[in-house]
Design a protein around this motif. Sequence first.
Motif, PDB file in Angstrom:
ATOM      1  N   THR A 100       0.851  -1.183   0.000  1.00 18.62           N
ATOM      2  CA  THR A 100       0.000   0.000   0.000  1.00 18.62           C
ATOM      3  C   THR A 100       0.890   1.237   0.000  1.00 18.62           C
ATOM      4  OG1 THR A 100      -0.077  -0.007   2.420  1.00 18.62           O
ATOM      5  CG2 THR A 100      -1.868  -1.152   1.252  1.00 18.62           C
ATOM      6  N   SER A 102       0.806   3.724   1.941  1.00 20.24           N
ATOM      7  CA  SER A 102       1.193   4.080   3.312  1.00 20.24           C
ATOM      8  C   SER A 102       2.193   3.091   3.902  1.00 20.24           C
ATOM      9  CB  SER A 102      -0.043   4.126   4.212  1.00 20.24           C
ATOM     10  OG  SER A 102      -0.553   2.809   4.417  1.00 20.24           O
ATOM     11  N   ARG A 104       1.295   0.489   5.440  1.00 20.92           N
ATOM     12  CA  ARG A 104       0.636  -0.166   6.567  1.00 20.92           C
ATOM     13  C   ARG A 104      -0.044  -1.443   6.119  1.00 20.92           C
ATOM     14  NH1 ARG A 104      -1.763   5.102   7.420  1.00 20.92           N
ATOM     15  NH2 ARG A 104      -0.286   6.318   8.647  1.00 20.92           N
ATOM     16  N   SER A 106      -2.919  -3.995   5.534  1.00 21.69           N
ATOM     17  CA  SER A 106      -4.308  -3.708   5.177  1.00 21.69           C
ATOM     18  C   SER A 106      -4.950  -4.938   4.561  1.00 21.69           C
ATOM     19  CB  SER A 106      -4.380  -2.538   4.198  1.00 21.69           C
ATOM     20  OG  SER A 106      -4.045  -2.976   2.897  1.00 21.69           O
TER      21      SER A 106
END
Length: 183
Positions: A100, A102, A104, A106
């Motif tokens: 992703t 970011s 992070r 997910s």
Amino acid sequence: MSNNNNYLYFFTYNDIYDYIVVVDAGHGGNVPGATKLGVYEKDLNLATVLELKRLFDACDKNIGVYYTRTNDTNPSFENRVGLANDSDADLFLSVHNNSTASGRMSSINGSEVMYEGGDATGESKKFATMCLNHLLEELGSKSKGTVVGDEVYIIRMSESPVALVEIGFMTNQKELEALQDKE
């Protein structure tokens, strides 16, 4: 040798093989790519390419396969695409894994393949679609589709049909575990 003369014969790759394929294990060396839970994308990419190498080595077809790396090195983008261009490759495949934006963890998952949108022949899109269909069939992945990747140097500069596969998402726990499984 005859009459004390030496003769040198030069061949192109295409004189030797029916097809030429260049396979690139993305990232490498001090450029790990995505990193999740101690797992480096460069290592997943290389493991996948080494498995492809094993399959190509066992293949009885007359295919010349060249690899941008078979160890933990990081060839330049110029060298990666240069190998494909200099060998007049029929296909250029670059292996990667996604994350992703970011970074992070997910629930986002699936496979996608980038191709050269500026390829007037349409061969890059055809190759990318073929790669995506095989990934979906073999892995049971969710399709993230084929995506024009002309902003990516090796895609933009490739003279042969090119596909950059993003096998799965390292930021998805289930896919990260699957990516580490040889099966």
